[in-house]
Design an enzyme around this catalytic site. Structure first.
Site, short mmCIF file in Angstrom:
data_model
loop_
_atom_site.label_atom_id
_atom_site.label_comp_id
_atom_site.label_asym_id
_atom_site.label_seq_id
_atom_site.Cartn_x
_atom_site.Cartn_y
_atom_site.Cartn_z
N CYS A 130 0.84 -1.21 0.00
CA CYS A 130 0.00 0.00 0.00
C CYS A 130 0.87 1.26 0.00
CB CYS A 130 -0.87 0.04 1.26
SG CYS A 130 -1.70 -1.48 1.61
N GLY A 244 0.14 -16.77 -9.75
CA GLY A 244 -0.13 -17.54 -10.97
C GLY A 244 -0.39 -19.01 -10.79
C1 LIG Z 1 -8.83 -8.60 -7.79
C2 LIG Z 1 -7.65 -8.74 -6.87
C3 LIG Z 1 -7.69 -8.16 -5.61
C4 LIG Z 1 -6.61 -8.28 -4.73
N1 LIG Z 1 -6.67 -7.72 -3.48
C5 LIG Z 1 -5.62 -7.89 -2.61
C6 LIG Z 1 -5.70 -7.37 -1.29
O1 LIG Z 1 -6.71 -6.81 -0.86
N2 LIG Z 1 -4.60 -7.53 -0.48
C7 LIG Z 1 -3.47 -8.19 -0.90
O2 LIG Z 1 -2.51 -8.32 -0.13
N3 LIG Z 1 -3.40 -8.72 -2.14
C8 LIG Z 1 -4.44 -8.58 -3.01
N4 LIG Z 1 -4.36 -9.13 -4.26
C9 LIG Z 1 -3.14 -9.87 -4.67
C10 LIG Z 1 -3.34 -11.39 -4.53
O3 LIG Z 1 -3.66 -11.75 -3.20
C11 LIG Z 1 -2.07 -12.15 -5.00
O4 LIG Z 1 -0.97 -11.75 -4.20
C12 LIG Z 1 -1.71 -11.88 -6.45
O5 LIG Z 1 -2.87 -11.74 -7.24
C13 LIG Z 1 -0.82 -12.97 -7.05
O6 LIG Z 1 -1.42 -14.25 -7.01
P1 LIG Z 1 -2.33 -14.85 -8.22
O7 LIG Z 1 -1.51 -14.69 -9.48
O8 LIG Z 1 -2.58 -16.28 -7.85
O9 LIG Z 1 -3.55 -14.04 -8.27
C14 LIG Z 1 -5.44 -9.00 -5.15
C15 LIG Z 1 -5.42 -9.60 -6.42
C16 LIG Z 1 -6.50 -9.49 -7.28
C17 LIG Z 1 -6.44 -10.17 -8.63
#
Ligand SMILES: Cc1cc2nc3c(=O)[nH]c(=O)nc-3n(C[C@H](O)[C@H](O)[C@H](O)COP(=O)(O)O)c2cc1C
Length: 303
Positions: A130, A244
């Protein structure tokens, strides 16, 4: 199913599979699809001291093998979470981890202090991606001093397991990981989204209202695996890997790179049952290969 058990300090998981913050609501939203008690844990949506509207629309854009988002931590604030959401989810038979976000160190501390009152939250995950408003908007997680300062301040008020979630938008993630480890983090989770951008060429305008946003999904996996492996070689605390993951093979890859547990994010939007499929896939892989505990695979990569 003892062979799937892992622990992140004093946080005990029945298996290494959790869902990632912001992609799984508060868990409730998925009860029509899966039995939540099959999961090692659920990371609930980023929670802040005050409610937040989030960013203007459009705040999502599809990309090849992934997506960009700029949701902007929309949530109703920690008091709403404590009063309305927590009573509904606290008895789920899995670990409910709250993802804590903020714009100042005081925000993080105040949000955490409210969570201390909730005894069925076994751990928190600090989202340090953040913007730090007092330091000109640079994310807490992109500088060792601010990452250390927020970890230290929250550590003082939170004595249960503290997970610090790292930003990949840095030159050297290992120095941030070491800085938060030195201030008492029990674990680091990584990666949060990678800063990206996409343009609508017909309108000559950015696809997101915020111009840039966070990239996630299968396209980020090689970057995430690389960062988990580098971090594994730099710190002693357990690592929670994500970025991912779309199948059990991906989860094993992260574990071999050094992750004790993993989280699944964007892929929940493609297949809301993916998390339990990954649990089953890991179990079958262990059985087929005669491995008695998933712990044997943590960091077992041969280089
Ligand atoms: C729509 C969306 C909202 C997210 N909101 C948060 C959040 O509120 N806090 C946080 O730490 N990460 C947030 N993330 C990040 C995910 O928790 C994760 O770290 C990131 O998407 C990588 O993993 P993935 O490729 O499996 O999605 C968000 C990701 C997405 C796609």
């Amino acid at each position: 199913m003892d062979k799937l058990k892992v622990n992140i300090g004093n946080l005990f998981l029945k298996n290494p599979v959790m869902t990632a913050s912001g992609t799984f609501g508060n868990g409730k939203e998925y009860t029509d699809f899966i039995d939540l008690s099959r999961l090692g844990g659920i990371c609930v949506k980023g929670t802040t001291i005050h409610d937040r509207q989030g960013n203007a629309y459009p705040r999502m854009a599809e990309t090849p093998s992934g997506m960009l988002n700029a949701v902007g931590l929309q949530n109703k604030g920690v008091n709403y979470f404590a009063e309305k959401i927590y009573p509904e989810i606290k008895d789920y038979d899995t670990n409910i981890i709250v993802n804590v976000s903020g714009s100042t160190i005081e925000d993080y501390v105040a949000c955490t202090e409210r969570l201390v009152e909730l005894d069925k939250i076994p751990a928190i995950e600090l989202n340090i991606s953040c913007p730090n408003v007092k330091e000109g908007g640079m994310a807490f997680g992109t500088c060792t001093t601010s990452a250390a300062a927020v970890t230290k301040a929250v550590r003082r008020v939170w004595n249960r397991p503290l997970i610090v979630k790292l930003s990949p938008n840095v030159t050297d993630i290992t120095e941030i990981a070491r800085a938060v480890e030195a201030e008492g983090a029990d674990s680091v989770s990584l990666i949060n989204t990678l800063m990206g951008m996409a343009i609508d060429i017909h309108r000559r305008r950015p696809k997101l209202s915020t111009v840039t946003g966070g990239l996630s999904g299968p396209c980020v996996k090689p970057v995430a695996v690389r960062m988990v492996w580098q971090t594994y070689n730099a710190v002693k605390i357990p690592i929670i890997g994500m970025g991912g993951i779309s199948c059990w093979e991906d989860a094993i890859e992260f574990i071999l790179a050094g992750a004790t547990a993993i989280q699944i994010g964007t892929y929940n939007f493609i297949d809301p049952t993916i998390s339990v499929k990954v649990v089953d896939g890991i179990k079958q892989y262990l059985d087929r290969n005669g491995i008695s505990s998933v712990k044997e695979l943590i960091g077992a990569l041969e280089v």
